[in-house]
Design a protein around this motif. Structure first.
Motif, mmCIF file in Angstrom:
data_model
loop_
_atom_site.group_PDB
_atom_site.id
_atom_site.type_symbol
_atom_site.label_atom_id
_atom_site.label_comp_id
_atom_site.label_asym_id
_atom_site.label_seq_id
_atom_site.Cartn_x
_atom_site.Cartn_y
_atom_site.Cartn_z
ATOM 1 N N THR A 68 0.846 -1.201 0.000
ATOM 2 C CA THR A 68 0.000 0.000 0.000
ATOM 3 C C THR A 68 0.876 1.243 0.000
ATOM 4 O O THR A 68 2.045 1.189 0.380
ATOM 5 C CB THR A 68 -0.902 0.081 1.248
ATOM 6 O OG1 THR A 68 -0.073 0.274 2.397
ATOM 7 C CG2 THR A 68 -1.748 -1.151 1.423
ATOM 8 N N ASN A 71 -0.099 8.731 -1.226
ATOM 9 C CA ASN A 71 0.556 9.907 -1.804
ATOM 10 C C ASN A 71 -0.246 11.147 -1.486
ATOM 11 O O ASN A 71 -1.457 11.148 -1.654
ATOM 12 C CB ASN A 71 0.635 9.779 -3.325
ATOM 13 C CG ASN A 71 1.704 8.796 -3.741
ATOM 14 O OD1 ASN A 71 2.703 8.626 -3.042
ATOM 15 N ND2 ASN A 71 1.470 8.140 -4.855
ATOM 16 N N VAL A 79 -4.038 10.410 -2.456
ATOM 17 C CA VAL A 79 -4.293 9.272 -3.328
ATOM 18 C C VAL A 79 -3.760 8.033 -2.627
ATOM 19 O O VAL A 79 -2.573 7.941 -2.327
ATOM 20 C CB VAL A 79 -3.583 9.437 -4.688
ATOM 21 C CG1 VAL A 79 -3.927 8.267 -5.595
ATOM 22 C CG2 VAL A 79 -3.949 10.762 -5.330
ATOM 23 N N LYS A 81 -3.159 4.006 -2.736
ATOM 24 C CA LYS A 81 -3.089 2.897 -3.683
ATOM 25 C C LYS A 81 -2.783 1.606 -2.947
ATOM 26 O O LYS A 81 -1.995 1.596 -2.000
ATOM 27 C CB LYS A 81 -1.996 3.148 -4.726
ATOM 28 C CG LYS A 81 -2.295 4.348 -5.600
ATOM 29 C CD LYS A 81 -1.324 4.456 -6.754
ATOM 30 C CE LYS A 81 -1.737 5.630 -7.648
ATOM 31 N NZ LYS A 81 -0.977 5.713 -8.880
ATOM 32 N N THR A 92 -3.488 -2.521 -9.334
ATOM 33 C CA THR A 92 -3.471 -1.465 -8.332
ATOM 34 C C THR A 92 -4.875 -0.875 -8.197
ATOM 35 O O THR A 92 -5.464 -0.456 -9.184
ATOM 36 C CB THR A 92 -2.493 -0.352 -8.742
ATOM 37 O OG1 THR A 92 -1.217 -0.932 -8.954
ATOM 38 C CG2 THR A 92 -2.402 0.714 -7.666
ATOM 39 N N VAL A 94 -7.205 2.148 -6.573
ATOM 40 C CA VAL A 94 -6.936 3.542 -6.226
ATOM 41 C C VAL A 94 -8.142 4.182 -5.542
ATOM 42 O O VAL A 94 -9.280 4.015 -5.981
ATOM 43 C CB VAL A 94 -6.621 4.359 -7.507
ATOM 44 C CG1 VAL A 94 -6.242 5.789 -7.152
ATOM 45 C CG2 VAL A 94 -5.512 3.696 -8.297
ATOM 46 N N TRP A 95 -7.875 4.895 -4.450
ATOM 47 C CA TRP A 95 -8.917 5.659 -3.755
ATOM 48 C C TRP A 95 -8.475 7.119 -3.684
ATOM 49 O O TRP A 95 -7.299 7.392 -3.424
ATOM 50 C CB TRP A 95 -9.089 5.154 -2.327
ATOM 51 C CG TRP A 95 -9.765 3.837 -2.154
ATOM 52 C CD1 TRP A 95 -11.077 3.640 -1.845
ATOM 53 C CD2 TRP A 95 -9.173 2.527 -2.212
ATOM 54 N NE1 TRP A 95 -11.342 2.289 -1.718
ATOM 55 C CE2 TRP A 95 -10.193 1.582 -1.944
ATOM 56 C CE3 TRP A 95 -7.884 2.058 -2.486
ATOM 57 C CZ2 TRP A 95 -9.972 0.207 -1.925
ATOM 58 C CZ3 TRP A 95 -7.663 0.685 -2.468
ATOM 59 C CH2 TRP A 95 -8.701 -0.230 -2.200
ATOM 60 N N PHE A 96 -9.389 8.029 -3.879
ATOM 61 C CA PHE A 96 -9.025 9.441 -3.788
ATOM 62 C C PHE A 96 -9.570 10.062 -2.504
ATOM 63 O O PHE A 96 -10.681 9.765 -2.083
ATOM 64 C CB PHE A 96 -9.584 10.209 -4.988
ATOM 65 C CG PHE A 96 -8.975 9.770 -6.284
ATOM 66 C CD1 PHE A 96 -7.689 10.168 -6.629
ATOM 67 C CD2 PHE A 96 -9.671 8.926 -7.140
ATOM 68 C CE1 PHE A 96 -7.119 9.750 -7.817
ATOM 69 C CE2 PHE A 96 -9.102 8.503 -8.330
ATOM 70 C CZ PHE A 96 -7.826 8.912 -8.674
ATOM 71 N N ALA A 120 -3.736 3.077 -17.163
ATOM 72 C CA ALA A 120 -2.944 4.023 -16.387
ATOM 73 C C ALA A 120 -1.507 4.005 -16.864
ATOM 74 O O ALA A 120 -0.916 2.941 -17.052
ATOM 75 C CB ALA A 120 -2.995 3.670 -14.903
ATOM 76 N N GLU A 127 -5.537 0.345 -13.751
ATOM 77 C CA GLU A 127 -5.853 0.670 -12.358
ATOM 78 C C GLU A 127 -7.343 0.485 -12.127
ATOM 79 O O GLU A 127 -8.158 0.741 -13.017
ATOM 80 C CB GLU A 127 -5.484 2.135 -12.060
ATOM 81 C CG GLU A 127 -4.029 2.324 -11.746
ATOM 82 C CD GLU A 127 -3.678 3.775 -11.389
ATOM 83 O OE1 GLU A 127 -2.532 4.002 -11.020
ATOM 84 O OE2 GLU A 127 -4.561 4.657 -11.483
ATOM 85 N N ILE A 129 -10.339 1.947 -10.212
ATOM 86 C CA ILE A 129 -10.777 3.085 -9.400
ATOM 87 C C ILE A 129 -11.870 2.568 -8.464
ATOM 88 O O ILE A 129 -12.980 2.256 -8.886
ATOM 89 C CB ILE A 129 -11.328 4.223 -10.286
ATOM 90 C CG1 ILE A 129 -10.343 4.566 -11.417
ATOM 91 C CG2 ILE A 129 -11.662 5.458 -9.451
ATOM 92 C CD1 ILE A 129 -8.970 5.000 -10.942
#
Ligand code: ADP
Ligand code: MG
Length: 677
Positions: A68, A71, A79, A81, A92, A94-96, A120, A127, A129
């Motif tokens: 994990t 960022n 972000v 990941k 991967t 991804v969560w925002f 991506a 990726e 999402i």
């Protein structure tokens, strides 16, 4: 029974903090909790191999978290990941903007994630999402299908699920059936307990569908019976037969400034037939923006007066009420018909005199806004109520006017209402449609303009104004003042800019915070052609009729719904000149794009209404909130026509448990009780 309405804070583990969180979701008691149905489900039985994933699709995957990383991007965006691996491959996820995930999702965990896959970076690198996720170690593994609830800050799915389980186990047995065993068998409805359990924790798809049907019918029966409480008063109405004794109608008809279109003649005959019958009229007049509904209202009101009755015309805004007053005064010139106007700003001696003259029967036709609903306004013999732009009002307003006599009802609207919805909200209802526009109308050219090209639009407008002495322009903005958070281009600011930029053009400003007299003066100036550009908020949205207005500019067009945009556009295209509608917008969402595109594609309000339903559902579409329809959790008035019919039938034919029903109605649709006061 009472235990259902006990507040949630008495539940174990729910203190004042948690109950505040629930209150934000409009959950106050146990009954609300039961009706808090999941917004979607996670089906852990249906997963895909990561190796088979392709860009663009939606997938459920199950695997192990192998790494994990959190960022922090610009301006504090986060972000998160997580690399997820199954037997076939790794991807991967991804969560925002969910920094806290760093503490929740950890390497080694077994996880379920669903979301959309995007390409991506490098080719063949994907990726996911993430939209939903579930850490599998932490939940009861016997549950294959997990409910996903609406949440609020501080409340997670796990807490919500355990709360729901607790309530289902400890309270559900006390939920009262409104149907008997035989009724349930006859209509193939499962037990209410089974339904609640399986809507929250479905054992499988068939069980879920059973539950959904039962709860939709439950909900519709409650809702319909609530509506009937209001309608029984109406059912008892005797109604009146309009029989002409005076020649008002002939005189008005004989001096119309234009001849009616065949479509107008047709609806007029239908309505007159209704009015002549002793049965109360309950008719909806649909006609696209600009189809010419006002003249129909004027003729019907004249017929009512000719039969010795009084009439009412109610409009949703003051600007529109004033305009109707002007229009009717013109249609009725030299006829001795007396017309009075009563709005929120009619006060003092004037108001008193209008009220007295109305009660005495000296006013034939009373026009106005919501102000007409006030208790001290009474009639000598009310014969006809016309409600303009009906979709702006609720059923409540209608029954208040209905109680002032035995009137026939004519409800006018440019927004077509789906039949199931109309029947549900208004009971038995006849519809008449004006399906053609008056001659000489030109289609309005509609164009989506990105904000950076705004100047070109105003330059075009300036040239037109200079070239043609009649050209008038509406500019509509969504807000009155610049607010701190939202840097919208507001009406006041734009007004200042335009005035500075074009000192040789008469620019005016109209918005809701002006006094009624100021609004009236500004509209009159515009109608007289003195004002060339009118910068306005949505106060001009409905009904305003100025034929020499040929250009409509809508700023921040994405902020408006489709039917609202269509109403706005309907302010132009009424004269002989070619008309334009510029939608200034940089649509931020797919949905907004679709709306703008639909506007560019067609001028037809009926097609747009269909589009609107498709894009948004009936949500704000037809004043739905006013009817409490937004309390519906399971039933859809658009998609569940069959269940609506079934529920109507049950209510009509069956003897159900009314004691329980009334209790539930009170709690599920509480605005009814407020409406009564
Ligand atoms: P809406 O149906 O949107 O309320 P209005 O009643 O405001 O439309 O009518 C729009 C315009 O069309 C008005 O200026 C009205 O005088 C005009 N109009 C209505 N019927 C006719 C007709 N048969 N011929 C010509 N003009 C008409
Ligand atoms: Mg109108």
């Amino acid at each position: 029974m009472d235990r259902f309405f006990r507040e949630v804070r008495f539940l174990p583990g729910v203190g004042s903090g948690r109950s505040e969180q629930l209150a934000r979701l409009n959950i106050f008691n146990i009954f609300d909790l039961l009706w808090n149905v999941p917004r979607t489900y996670l089906n852990r039985n249906e997963t895909h191999n990561i190796g088979q994933i392709e860009a663009g699709g939606k997938y459920n995957i199950k695997g192990t978290v192998s790494a994990t990383k959190l960022n922090r991007g610009y301006r504090g965006t986060a972000v998160f990941k997580a690399v997820i691996q199954d037997d076939s491959a790794a991807i991967t996820a991804v969560w925002f903007n969910q920094n806290y995930l760093d503490k929740t999702i950890k390497p080694g965990q077994s996880i379920f994630v669903s979301g959309r896959v995007k390409e991506a970076g490098l080719a063949n690198n994907y990726e996911l999402i993430a939209e939903e996720y579930e850490i599998l170690d932490s939940v009861d593994s016997s549950l294959k299908i997990l409910p996903v609830y609406y949440l609020t800050e501080g409340l997670n799915q796990k807490r919500m699920r355990s709360l729901m389980l607790y309530v289902l186990t400890n309270y559900l047995p006390w939920y009262k059936e409104i149907f008997t065993f035989e009724q349930k068998r006859k209509y193939q409805l499962c037990d209410i307990g089974y339904a609640f359990y399986n809507i929250h924790f479905p054992a499988g798809r068939p069980e879920y569908l059973q539950a959904k049907k039962r709860l939709a019918v439950e909900e519709l029966v409650l809702f319909l019976s609530k509506l009937r409480q209001g309608q029984t008063e109406e059912k008892g109405r005797t109604g009146i037969a309009h029989k002409e004794k005076f020649d008002y109608l002939q005189r008005v008809y004989g001096q119309l400034p234009f001849s009616l279109t065949p479509a107008q003649e047709k609806v007029l005959r239908l309505i007159f037939d209704d009015m002549e019958k002793p049965k109360p009229m309950n008719r909806m007049l649909q006609g696209d923006v600009g189809a010419g509904k006002t003249v129909i209202a004027a003729l019907c009101l004249a017929k009512s007066a000719a039969s010795g009755f009084q009439g009412v015309l109610m409009a949703p805004t003051e600007v529109l009420a004033h305009q109707h007053y002007q229009a009717l005064t013109k249609f009725y010139r030299n006829t001795d018909l007396s017309v009075a106007l009563l709005t929120g700003s009619t006060a003092g001696a004037v108001r008193k005199s209008v009220i007295n003259e109305t009660l005495a029967g000296n006013v034939h036709i009373l026009l106005g806004t919501h102000a007409l609903l006030q208790g001290d306004i009474e009639f000598r013999n009310l014969g006809l109520v016309v409600i303009d732009e009906q979709h702006r009002f609720g059923v409540k307003q209608r029954s208040i006017l209905g109680a002032k006599g035995q009137p026939d009802f004519l409800m006018m609207t440019a927004t077509p209402i789906p039949r199931t919805l109309a029947l549900t909200v208004y009971g038995d209802l006849d519809v008449a449609v004006i399906d053609e526009l008056p001659p000489g109308r030109r289609p309005i050219k509609t164009e989506l303009i990105p904000p950076e090209k705004r100047d070109a639009v105003y330059a075009f407008i300036y040239d037109k104004i200079k070239a043609d002495a009649d050209t008038q322009v509406f500019v509509v903005c969504p807000l009155i003042e610049e607010s701190e958070k939202q840097d919208w281009l507001a009406a006041v600011a734009l007004y200042d800019i335009l005035k500075q930029k074009y000192p040789d053009v008469q620019v005016d400003l109209l918005h809701g915070r002006l006094k009624a007299a100021e609004k009236k003066a500004i509209m009159e100036k515009f109608q007289a052609g003195q004002t060339r550009i009118l910068v306005s908020t949505t106060v001009i949205e409905v009904g305003v009729d100025v034929p020499s207005a040929v250009i409509m500019v809508v700023e921040q067009a994405e902020r408006f719904g489709l039917s609202q945009l269509h109403q706005l556009r309907g302010r132009v295209g009424r004269g002989k000149e070619a008309s334009y509608c510029f939608l200034i917008s940089d649509p931020p969402t797919d949905e907004a794009w679709q709306r703008m595109r639909a506007m560019e594609k067609t001028n037809d309000g009926f097609i747009l209404a269909q589009e609107d339903l498709k894009i948004r559902g009936p949500g704000e579409f037809w004043g739905v909130k006013q009817h409490g329809l937004n309390q519906m959790k399971v039933a859809s008035l658009i998609r569940h026509g069959k269940w609506i019919e079934l529920s109507r039938k049950i209510l009509e034919e069956e003897n159900i448990n009314y004691a329980a029903l009334e209790d539930y109605v009170k709690h599920k649709f509480p605005d009814r009780t407020e409406a009564k006061n």
